[in-house]
Motif scaffolding. Structure first.
Motif, PDB file in Angstrom:
ATOM      1  N   THR A 140     -41.154  20.034   4.213  1.00  0.00           N
ATOM      2  CA  THR A 140     -42.445  19.585   3.670  1.00  0.00           C
ATOM      3  C   THR A 140     -42.331  19.206   2.198  1.00  0.00           C
ATOM      4  N   SER A 141     -41.265  19.658   1.512  1.00  0.00           N
ATOM      5  CA  SER A 141     -41.128  19.369   0.083  1.00  0.00           C
ATOM      6  C   SER A 141     -40.823  17.892  -0.189  1.00  0.00           C
ATOM      7  N   VAL A 142     -40.375  17.142   0.822  1.00  0.00           N
ATOM      8  CA  VAL A 142     -40.121  15.716   0.606  1.00  0.00           C
ATOM      9  C   VAL A 142     -41.334  14.873   0.981  1.00  0.00           C
ATOM     10  N   ASP A 143     -42.396  15.509   1.439  1.00  0.00           N
ATOM     11  CA  ASP A 143     -43.637  14.806   1.767  1.00  0.00           C
ATOM     12  C   ASP A 143     -44.565  14.775   0.559  1.00  0.00           C
ATOM     13  N   LYS A 144     -45.530  13.882   0.572  1.00  0.00           N
ATOM     14  CA  LYS A 144     -46.512  13.801  -0.500  1.00  0.00           C
ATOM     15  C   LYS A 144     -47.289  15.106  -0.582  1.00  0.00           C
ATOM     16  N   GLY A 145     -47.379  15.662  -1.749  1.00  0.00           N
ATOM     17  CA  GLY A 145     -48.059  16.952  -1.942  1.00  0.00           C
ATOM     18  C   GLY A 145     -47.092  18.103  -2.052  1.00  0.00           C
ATOM     19  N   GLY A 146     -45.859  17.898  -1.559  1.00  0.00           N
ATOM     20  CA  GLY A 146     -44.823  18.895  -1.766  1.00  0.00           C
ATOM     21  C   GLY A 146     -44.829  20.055  -0.792  1.00  0.00           C
ATOM     22  N   LEU A 147     -44.093  21.082  -1.156  1.00  0.00           N
ATOM     23  CA  LEU A 147     -43.872  22.245  -0.307  1.00  0.00           C
ATOM     24  C   LEU A 147     -45.176  22.918   0.090  1.00  0.00           C
ATOM     25  N   ARG A 148     -45.305  23.204   1.403  1.00  0.00           N
ATOM     26  CA  ARG A 148     -46.493  23.878   1.921  1.00  0.00           C
ATOM     27  C   ARG A 148     -46.110  25.212   2.545  1.00  0.00           C
ATOM     28  N   ASP A 149     -47.100  26.077   2.724  1.00  0.00           N
ATOM     29  CA  ASP A 149     -46.832  27.331   3.409  1.00  0.00           C
ATOM     30  C   ASP A 149     -46.686  27.057   4.905  1.00  0.00           C
ATOM     31  N   LEU A 162     -31.004  14.951   4.330  1.00  0.00           N
ATOM     32  CA  LEU A 162     -30.468  16.180   4.910  1.00  0.00           C
ATOM     33  C   LEU A 162     -31.521  16.989   5.660  1.00  0.00           C
ATOM     34  N   LEU A 163     -32.726  17.096   5.104  1.00  0.00           N
ATOM     35  CA  LEU A 163     -33.739  17.942   5.728  1.00  0.00           C
ATOM     36  C   LEU A 163     -34.166  17.480   7.108  1.00  0.00           C
ATOM     37  N   PRO A 164     -34.114  16.174   7.436  1.00  0.00           N
ATOM     38  CA  PRO A 164     -34.421  15.774   8.817  1.00  0.00           C
ATOM     39  C   PRO A 164     -33.497  16.388   9.868  1.00  0.00           C
ATOM     40  N   MET A 165     -32.410  17.070   9.436  1.00  0.00           N
ATOM     41  CA  MET A 165     -31.550  17.768  10.395  1.00  0.00           C
ATOM     42  C   MET A 165     -32.326  18.845  11.146  1.00  0.00           C
ATOM     43  N   ALA A 166     -33.463  19.257  10.589  1.00  0.00           N
ATOM     44  CA  ALA A 166     -34.267  20.294  11.246  1.00  0.00           C
ATOM     45  C   ALA A 166     -34.753  19.836  12.617  1.00  0.00           C
ATOM     46  N   LYS A 167     -35.065  18.553  12.758  1.00  0.00           N
ATOM     47  CA  LYS A 167     -35.587  18.065  14.033  1.00  0.00           C
ATOM     48  C   LYS A 167     -34.544  18.095  15.142  1.00  0.00           C
ATOM     49  N   CYS A 215     -23.669  29.923   3.758  1.00  0.00           N
ATOM     50  CA  CYS A 215     -24.183  30.700   4.880  1.00  0.00           C
ATOM     51  C   CYS A 215     -24.930  29.776   5.845  1.00  0.00           C
ATOM     52  N   PRO A 216     -25.147  30.221   7.073  1.00  0.00           N
ATOM     53  CA  PRO A 216     -25.980  29.448   7.999  1.00  0.00           C
ATOM     54  C   PRO A 216     -27.430  29.379   7.510  1.00  0.00           C
ATOM     55  N   VAL A 217     -28.153  28.379   7.985  1.00  0.00           N
ATOM     56  CA  VAL A 217     -29.545  28.190   7.581  1.00  0.00           C
ATOM     57  C   VAL A 217     -30.448  28.245   8.806  1.00  0.00           C
ATOM     58  N   PRO A 218     -31.451  29.130   8.807  1.00  0.00           N
ATOM     59  CA  PRO A 218     -32.392  29.170   9.937  1.00  0.00           C
ATOM     60  C   PRO A 218     -33.138  27.840  10.075  1.00  0.00           C
ATOM     61  N   ALA A 219     -33.317  27.400  11.303  1.00  0.00           N
ATOM     62  CA  ALA A 219     -34.047  26.158  11.530  1.00  0.00           C
ATOM     63  C   ALA A 219     -35.481  26.262  11.007  1.00  0.00           C
ATOM     64  N   LYS A 220     -36.104  27.432  11.165  1.00  0.00           N
ATOM     65  CA  LYS A 220     -37.480  27.609  10.666  1.00  0.00           C
ATOM     66  C   LYS A 220     -37.561  27.394   9.163  1.00  0.00           C
ATOM     67  N   LEU A 221     -36.526  27.836   8.451  1.00  0.00           N
ATOM     68  CA  LEU A 221     -36.501  27.638   7.005  1.00  0.00           C
ATOM     69  C   LEU A 221     -36.413  26.151   6.680  1.00  0.00           C
ATOM     70  N   LEU A 222     -35.570  25.430   7.401  1.00  0.00           N
ATOM     71  CA  LEU A 222     -35.465  23.987   7.185  1.00  0.00           C
ATOM     72  C   LEU A 222     -36.773  23.266   7.494  1.00  0.00           C
ATOM     73  N   TYR A 223     -37.457  23.688   8.576  1.00  0.00           N
ATOM     74  CA  TYR A 223     -38.731  23.055   8.936  1.00  0.00           C
ATOM     75  C   TYR A 223     -39.706  23.135   7.763  1.00  0.00           C
ATOM     76  N   GLN A 224     -39.774  24.334   7.147  1.00  0.00           N
ATOM     77  CA  GLN A 224     -40.743  24.490   6.064  1.00  0.00           C
ATOM     78  C   GLN A 224     -40.304  23.755   4.807  1.00  0.00           C
ATOM     79  N   LEU A 225     -39.013  23.837   4.469  1.00  0.00           N
ATOM     80  CA  LEU A 225     -38.532  23.135   3.285  1.00  0.00           C
ATOM     81  C   LEU A 225     -38.674  21.618   3.426  1.00  0.00           C
TER      82      LEU A 225
END
Length: 447
Positions: free
Chosen positions: A349-358, A275-280, A337-347
């Motif tokens: 990172t949680s599926v990458d090695k090391g997890g959620l980043r700032d 689901l998170l790749p929808m950000a791209k 509710c709708p989801v900001p694309a910027k929020l999806l971009y950051q979230l």
């Protein structure tokens, strides 16, 4: 801090509130949706408590560095319950509003907590639920030019969706309903340019403002709150503890409970990886927000009506037979509710090695969760395909100091099973899960 408390009584609000977000109103089924307004006046309308807010009080608090006001639904403690020392703050997941915790009288998490004596507040972050947006006339003119560009992109997408769903809706006799939903969505694009925040904005602006406001209203002696977060709400609490622990700062929290939350999904089979790749695509289309609510509302008849072409989507929410059909329907139609694309971009990172980043990409939140001094109850569901138990424990809980962490997986081989929403709204949540959470809250309310 200036804010707008609104008392709910006799089925209506007794004072006006700021303009409601076009996109974020919890609402009845789409066919009866009445669009709100965005304007410069701080008091342009009011909301019927019968149809929308099910809390005892509705409060508004300004969000720093923005034109938004976050909404706080307050559930007053039962006078028959023991008096508690700390208020309780509830945080919902991504694309969710306050109804996540109050879907029906039979499975109202918020009412159960207030019934146990906790002064309970649900925070609706900017853009969610009854949060409100104040926009001046000049800003609206500028944004209308941006919206015209967005329309070119989004109309193309919506037309494709109409073609894909058209035959299915024809079969169900709902073609007119589909057309109206697409038309309403196009009208709601006016505030899309304002959906420009990320996870860190919630962490640095929305939540601190809400916590300070709740402290001011409730006046706990030690200045602390109890907090519970579901899904992204729990991620926000973990991230807050990581930042505060690293800096040696007091988080202002007496305890934290997370439900179906983790800081990293890389080693799990979570559905979020798909689901998170929808950000791209959203970035490629120059769309500032994804209308998750509209998408599921359009799909709803194919989820809940014969021939149930999209019924498999409910397994992402709930284990089979765990939530009443009418509760699932309310969750789909009224709580998203709708989801900001910027929020999806950051979230993402949680599926990458090391997890959620700032937002800078240099700070890994899970690397510093071990520095917290706050007791944590972490709950997982055995049937949760969004946030599986292995992601909860292996990627977050095991990093928390052992004497501070309590971890439990709900569900058994013979049933009942618990999906992503079931630990809040499932048939057996009130008897199996609520008591454990209340016991944990009581223990740390007294300490």
């Amino acid at each position: 801090m200036d804010a707008l408390p609104v008392q709910l009584s006799s089925g209506s609000l007794t004072s006006s509130v700021a303009a409601s977000s076009l996109l974020s109103q919890p609402r009845p089924p789409f066919s009866s949706l009445q669009l709100g307004r965005v304007g410069s006046s701080p008091a342009v309308g009011c909301v019927s408590a019968n149809e929308t807010c099910t809390a005892d009080e509705l409060h508004y608090v300004p969000v720093p560095n923005s034109d938004w006001r976050a909404a706080l639904w307050r559930y007053l403690p039962s006078p028959k319950a023991p008096k508690r020392k700390h208020p309780l703050l509830l945080l919902s997941g991504i694309a969710s509003n306050a109804f996540t915790y109050d879907l029906s009288p039979e499975c109202s998490f918020a009412r159960s907590m207030s019934g146990s004596g906790f002064d309970t507040w649900i925070l609706e972050l900017r853009g969610a639920g009854l949060s409100s947006l104040n926009v001046d006339t000049e800003s609206r003119k500028d944004e209308q030019q941006i919206v015209s560009g967005l329309l070119e992109n989004v109309i193309n997408v919506s037309e494709r969706m109409e073609k894909v769903l058209d035959e299915g809706f024809k079969f169900l006799g709902l073609q007119d309903r589909l057309s109206k939903r697409v038309g309403d969505f196009k009208q709601r694009l006016e505030v899309f340019p304002r959906y420009n925040w990320d996870f860190d904005n919630y962490l640095e602006e929305d939540i601190p403002s809400a916590m300070e406001y709740v402290r001011t209203q409730t006046k706990p002696e030690d200045g602390k709150l109890l907090a519970i977060g579901h899904s992204m709400g729990g991620m926000l609490l973990y991230a807050m503890l990581s930042r505060c622990g690293l800096k040696g700062m007091d988080s202002g929290l007496a305890s934290v409970t997370t439900i179906a939350s983790t800081l990293e999904y890389s080693s799990s089979g979570t559905l979020l990886k798909y689901l998170l790749p929808m950000a791209k695509p959203a970035q490629a289309l120059n769309v500032s927000a994804l209308p998750i609510d509209t998408m599921l509302e359009m799909a709803h008849p194919l989820i809940c009506r014969p021939p149930y072409a999209l019924s498999w989507l409910t397994t992402n929410i709930s284990a089979p037979q765990m939530m009443e059909p009418e509760v699932i329907e309310k969750l789909v139609l009224n709580s998203l509710c709708p989801v900001p694309a910027k929020l999806l971009y950051q979230l993402a990172t949680s599926v990458d090695k090391g997890g959620l980043r700032d937002r800078t990409g240099s700070f890994y939140y899970k690397d510093h969760i071990s520095t917290t001094n706050v007791p944590i109850l972490a709950l997982a569901g055995d049937w949760d395909i969004v946030c599986p138990p292995d992601a909860v424990y292996a990627e977050t809980v095991k990093l928390i100091p052992e004497h501070l962490a309590t971890y439990k997986v709900f569900g058994s081989p013979g049933g009942p099973h618990y999906g992503h929403q079931d630990m809040i709204s499932g048939r057996t949540a009130r008897s199996e899960i609520y008591p454990l959470i209340i016991q944990f809250l009581q223990r740390h309310d007294q300490s």
